[in-house]
Design a protein around this motif. Structure first.
Motif, short mmCIF file in Angstrom:
data_model
loop_
_atom_site.label_atom_id
_atom_site.label_comp_id
_atom_site.label_asym_id
_atom_site.label_seq_id
_atom_site.Cartn_x
_atom_site.Cartn_y
_atom_site.Cartn_z
N ASP A 1 0.52 -0.67 -0.06
CA ASP A 1 0.02 0.05 0.09
C ASP A 1 0.64 1.35 -0.01
N GLY A 2 1.12 1.85 -1.03
CA GLY A 2 1.47 3.17 -0.78
C GLY A 2 2.78 3.07 -1.28
N THR B 1 0.51 -0.35 -4.54
CA THR B 1 -1.01 -0.21 -5.42
C THR B 1 -1.23 1.51 -4.65
N THR B 2 -2.57 1.99 -4.57
CA THR B 2 -3.20 3.05 -4.12
C THR B 2 -3.31 3.21 -2.53
N ASP C 1 -8.75 4.16 0.79
CA ASP C 1 -9.47 5.52 1.50
C ASP C 1 -9.67 5.41 2.91
N LYS D 1 -9.12 1.53 -6.39
CA LYS D 1 -7.43 1.32 -5.44
C LYS D 1 -7.29 0.16 -7.07
N TYR E 1 0.02 1.53 -9.35
CA TYR E 1 0.28 2.75 -10.20
C TYR E 1 1.13 2.75 -11.13
N ARG F 1 5.68 9.27 -2.51
CA ARG F 1 4.81 9.81 -3.42
C ARG F 1 4.77 11.20 -3.17
N HIS G 1 1.79 11.26 -1.74
CA HIS G 1 0.99 11.09 0.03
C HIS G 1 2.11 11.24 0.65
#
Length: 218
Positions: free
Chosen positions: A15-16, A19-20, A23, A94, A97, A192, A194
């Motif tokens: 995660d991050g 993949t995004t 939320d 989701k 990237y 990234r 975020h």
């Protein structure tokens, strides 16, 4: 640091990194669903937070407060989180990237080690059409909570499976860097969007802005 040393594998957080992130509101709704499934309606906000990022002590305390079995609460939590993230994957909210395509050019073994559930990482691999040699997510048990990064438990399992000597671990948080340090391997922090203002408590061997930079590092 190992900046001039050839790496023989790359291990990724998910995660991050690949993949995004899911939320946060989706996960909060999932925690509410988990409480409802064990008979708790309108749980306090701090109990929702406990389920989002628990330790065993706080989880047991929350379950005791509501008079429910902590194992039942944790199982409900995991089921709800897995289902919510699968729904996000299926809806395309989701997603991987774009620079994940760089993995196809790596000629060394790859792996994923995530604090997310093992089942969720399996769903990610399926829905995002990713392929790695080894992958570990967290077991949906109290032991799984205890084994999360920054502990190197799952990272060391992946290293043993890969049978490599000098891997690189790519993460997007201080717990990733700490887990790599504990396992005695180099880390690359990917900054990234975020993580633009994210401050690290220790310096990784590398800081990158795209997975494409790995092609030069390895």
């Amino acid at each position: 640091m190992g900046a001039q040393t050839a790496y023989d594998a790359v291990i990724f957080d998910n995660d991050g990194v690949l993949t995004t992130p899911t939320d946060r509101d989706v996960l909060i709704d999932a925690m509410t669903d988990a409480f409802e499934s064990v008979g708790v309606t309108d749980p306090p906000a701090d109990h929702i937070e406990t389920l989002l990022s628990p330790d065993v002590t706080s989880l047991r305390r929350t379950a005791d407060h509501h008079g429910i079995d902590p194992d039942d609460l944790w199982r409900a939590r995991e089921d709800a989180a897995i289902a919510a993230q699968l729904a996000e994957l299926r809806a395309g909210r989701k997603r991987h990237y774009d620079d994940v395509a760089a993995l196809e050019s790596l000629s060394i073994p790859t792996a994923i080690v995530s604090n997310n559930q093992h089942e969720t990482i399996g769903n990610v691999l399926e829905h995002c059409d990713l392929a790695v040699d080894v992958w570990y997510g967290r077991e949906p048990t109290f032991e799984g909570i205890e084994r999360k990064k920054p502990r190197p438990y799952y990272l060391e399992r992946a290293l043993a499976d890969l049978a490599v000597e000098n891997p690189l671990f790519v993460g997007d948080s201080h717990v990733d860097i700490a887990a790599a340090d504990a396992a005695g391997i180099d880390a690359a922090f990917i900054r990234r969007d975020h993580r633009r203002e994210y401050a690290l408590s220790s310096e990784p061997a590398h800081e990158i802005e795209s997975l494409e930079a790995l092609l030069e590092l390895v």
